[in-house]
Motif scaffolding. Structure first.
Motif, PDB file in Angstrom:
ATOM      1  N   VAL A 103     -13.051  -3.942   2.168  1.00 51.12           N
ATOM      2  CA  VAL A 103     -12.287  -4.283   0.967  1.00 51.12           C
ATOM      3  C   VAL A 103     -13.130  -4.129  -0.300  1.00 51.12           C
ATOM      4  N   LEU A 104     -14.380  -4.589  -0.274  1.00 48.94           N
ATOM      5  CA  LEU A 104     -15.201  -4.587  -1.485  1.00 48.94           C
ATOM      6  C   LEU A 104     -15.430  -3.183  -2.052  1.00 48.94           C
ATOM      7  N   PRO A 105     -15.800  -2.190  -1.240  1.00 48.21           N
ATOM      8  CA  PRO A 105     -15.935  -0.846  -1.835  1.00 48.21           C
ATOM      9  C   PRO A 105     -14.628  -0.289  -2.369  1.00 48.21           C
TER      10      PRO A 105
ATOM     11  N   VAL B  53     -24.388   3.718   2.384  1.00 45.56           N
ATOM     12  CA  VAL B  53     -24.987   2.473   1.899  1.00 45.56           C
ATOM     13  C   VAL B  53     -24.215   1.263   2.418  1.00 45.56           C
ATOM     14  N   HIS B  54     -22.883   1.339   2.377  1.00 48.49           N
ATOM     15  CA  HIS B  54     -22.095   0.201   2.856  1.00 48.49           C
ATOM     16  C   HIS B  54     -22.250  -0.002   4.360  1.00 48.49           C
TER      17      HIS B  54
ATOM     18  N   THR C  35     -16.819  -7.744   8.442  1.00 49.53           N
ATOM     19  CA  THR C  35     -16.345  -6.370   8.559  1.00 49.53           C
ATOM     20  C   THR C  35     -15.208  -6.099   7.583  1.00 49.53           C
ATOM     21  N   ALA C  36     -14.306  -7.078   7.441  1.00 47.38           N
ATOM     22  CA  ALA C  36     -13.217  -6.915   6.479  1.00 47.38           C
ATOM     23  C   ALA C  36     -13.746  -6.792   5.053  1.00 47.38           C
TER      24      ALA C  36
ATOM     25  N   ARG D 181     -24.466  -3.306   8.732  1.00 45.67           N
ATOM     26  CA  ARG D 181     -25.325  -3.474   9.907  1.00 45.67           C
ATOM     27  C   ARG D 181     -26.273  -4.648   9.724  1.00 45.67           C
ATOM     28  N   ARG D 182     -26.911  -4.713   8.550  1.00 48.32           N
ATOM     29  CA  ARG D 182     -27.942  -5.727   8.352  1.00 48.32           C
ATOM     30  C   ARG D 182     -27.373  -7.121   8.062  1.00 48.32           C
ATOM     31  N   LEU D 183     -26.252  -7.190   7.362  1.00 48.70           N
ATOM     32  CA  LEU D 183     -25.717  -8.499   6.960  1.00 48.70           C
ATOM     33  C   LEU D 183     -24.567  -8.982   7.832  1.00 48.70           C
ATOM     34  N   VAL D 184     -24.018  -8.112   8.681  1.00 45.45           N
ATOM     35  CA  VAL D 184     -22.895  -8.528   9.528  1.00 45.45           C
ATOM     36  C   VAL D 184     -23.220  -8.309  11.005  1.00 45.45           C
ATOM     37  N   ARG D 185     -23.430  -7.073  11.397  1.00 49.13           N
ATOM     38  CA  ARG D 185     -23.603  -6.795  12.829  1.00 49.13           C
ATOM     39  C   ARG D 185     -24.837  -7.469  13.412  1.00 49.13           C
ATOM     40  N   ASP D 186     -25.966  -7.413  12.670  1.00 50.71           N
ATOM     41  CA  ASP D 186     -27.218  -7.921  13.220  1.00 50.71           C
ATOM     42  C   ASP D 186     -27.305  -9.434  13.225  1.00 50.71           C
ATOM     43  N   VAL D 187     -26.427 -10.123  12.515  1.00 46.95           N
ATOM     44  CA  VAL D 187     -26.583 -11.586  12.380  1.00 46.95           C
ATOM     45  C   VAL D 187     -25.395 -12.359  12.943  1.00 46.95           C
ATOM     46  N   THR D 188     -24.402 -11.683  13.501  1.00 46.98           N
ATOM     47  CA  THR D 188     -23.225 -12.380  14.019  1.00 46.98           C
ATOM     48  C   THR D 188     -22.986 -11.992  15.472  1.00 46.98           C
ATOM     49  N   VAL D 189     -22.163 -12.782  16.139  1.00 48.59           N
ATOM     50  CA  VAL D 189     -21.815 -12.557  17.540  1.00 48.59           C
ATOM     51  C   VAL D 189     -20.568 -11.683  17.597  1.00 48.59           C
TER      52      VAL D 189
END
Length: 445
Positions: free
Chosen positions: A46-48, A17-18, A41-42, A23-31
């Motif tokens: 850390v959150l989980p 799930v994480h 990514t950090a 993928r959807r909130l970090v990889r797909d929307v950032t350079v």
């Protein structure tokens, strides 16, 4: 072995799930390589870890200050994770529709020529009005004429090729735009949902009123009011202020009796004794009564039973008290069976006069069938939280005969409160907390 396998499955699911959320909130929307990519990514790492710490710190015997430090971010992230995943799954259906719409708009657009090199090329005057170009001066003797730079034609420059809709660069831009729109909307919806749900818990429970007619109730006690409060869940997040809000709310209803039906605490008397102290100020004509819930057995049930007695509440551990007009009985929670302290309906109800109405305090609704067999008229329970976090109510419905509210089982009625607090995330969505004033009604009145 089974517990270990279950733990591995849960950790594996959390990992999947994480990764999906990353993928959807970090990889797909950032350079790649950007500060936003590194920060996201950090956070995904850390959150989980904070959530796992919040879930295990109490059982591991961590200091209470550490439990509190981990609880807020760790538990809140679990709630955010639930709703951001649900929102992203909705976004998976919306994403191709947005892309298709943008592709159609791009295909319908008119190709735009490359911009002209100078102002004169913007206008196209009639050839007759164009003055003849002055003759270029002859090159000095002995010098050859200079060739056009880079092999360019001497004619006026022409427009560059128009961009083709749907080419690779345009497609990537559209995908990035859609990913940011869907991801931003999902994150915003999740944060707004959790924020509102947290406010509902911290604001305190609202009073709910229910009238329950009992065939055996005498007319002289018609209108008798029982304030039912369950699942207070004092712990690393909800503390003394939460207890005081509950006490003030109950006292304002001026009940005849207060029934605390389990899961009062998530921690030891040593850590949470001060948080429970306002319970000593509960006011009711016939007093306040207490039965254990499953969380008391995680927190030292025997010590808590002694402590609530010191606070002025009367525990009913498989006991009964005869009040004017009806019998009030209580049974220990079913979780106590693992500690040799489970429910004993025979001890609480076996030798009573069945011509009198009987009200039973039992934390979990699942014991309703035992209550029916022992001739109970009304069982008051909690435990389910009403599901607490939608769509958790569907899961709660699988494990409990009644999730919330009043239902009838044979000649016995069961009322289940949604509870006054929250376990884990201090968040409620679709299941607002409540303190219920149950008014008993004589059918002959």
């Amino acid at each position: 072995m089974l517990v270990l396998l279950l733990l591995v499955l849960v950790l594996g699911l959390l990992g999947v799930v994480h990764r999906y959320v990353w993928r959807r909130l970090v990889r797909d929307v950032t350079v790649p390589g950007s500060p936003a990519r590194r920060a996201g990514t950090a956070a995904a790492v850390v959150l989980p870890l904070l959530s796992l710490g919040a879930l295990t710190a109490g059982r591991a015997g961590a200091p209470f200050w550490l439990q509190s430090a981990l609880a807020w971010p760790g538990f809140l992230w679990l709630a955010v994770l639930l709703y951001v995943v649900l929102a992203l799954l909705v976004g998976e259906a919306v994403r191709p529709l947005l892309l298709r719409r943008l592709e159609r708009r791009a295909a319908a657009g008119t190709p735009v020529a490359a911009p002209p090199r100078d102002r004169a090329a913007v206008e196209e005057p009639h050839p007759a009005t164009v003055p003849p170009a002055p003759a270029a001066p002859a090159p000095p003797a002995g010098h050859a004429a200079a060739a056009p730079a880079d092999g360019a034609d001497a004619a006026a420059p022409t427009a560059g090729p128009a961009p083709v809709p749907g080419e690779r660069g345009g497609e990537l831009g559209r995908r990035l735009f859609v990913a940011r729109v869907v991801g931003g909307a999902a994150a915003g919806a999740a944060l707004a949902t959790v924020g509102y749900g947290t406010y509902g818990v911290l604001r305190g429970p609202r009073v709910k009123r229910v009238t329950v007619p009992l065939a055996k109730l005498g007319r002289r006690v018609h209108g008798y009011r029982i304030a039912v409060v369950s699942d207070i869940h004092l712990g690393p997040i909800l503390g003394r202020a939460h207890t005081q809000r509950i006490v003030d709310t109950i006292n304002a209803t001026q009940p005849d009796l207060v029934a605390v039906v389990g899961d009062m605490v998530d921690g030891s008397v040593e850590d949470l004794g001060p948080a429970a102290e306002p319970l000593a100020r509960l006011r009711a004509r016939d007093g306040a009564f207490f039965v254990t819930g499953n969380h008391e057995y995680f927190s030292g049930a025997e010590q808590w039973v002694d402590h609530v007695r010191e606070l002025g509440l009367r525990p009913l551990p498989n006991e009964r008290v005869e009040l004017s007009g009806f019998d009030l009985a209580g049974v220990n929670d079913v979780a106590g069976a693992a500690h040799g302290d489970g429910p004993d309906f025979a001890a609480a109800l076996g030798d009573r006069d069945r011509t009198r109405a009987a009200v039973l305090l039992a934390h979990q609704p699942v014991v309703i069938h035992d209550a029916v067999r022992h001739g109970v008229d009304l069982q008051l329970s909690g435990h389910t939280h009403g599901g607490q976090l939608w769509p958790g109510n569907f899961l709660a419905d699988l494990a409990n005969p009644t999730v919330a509210g009043l239902e009838r089982y044979g000649d016995t009625q069961l009322y289940v409160s949604r509870g006054a607090g929250a376990w884990g995330p201090p968040v409620r969505v679709g299941a607002p907390s409540d303190i219920t004033v149950v008014e008993l009604a004589a059918k002959s009145a």
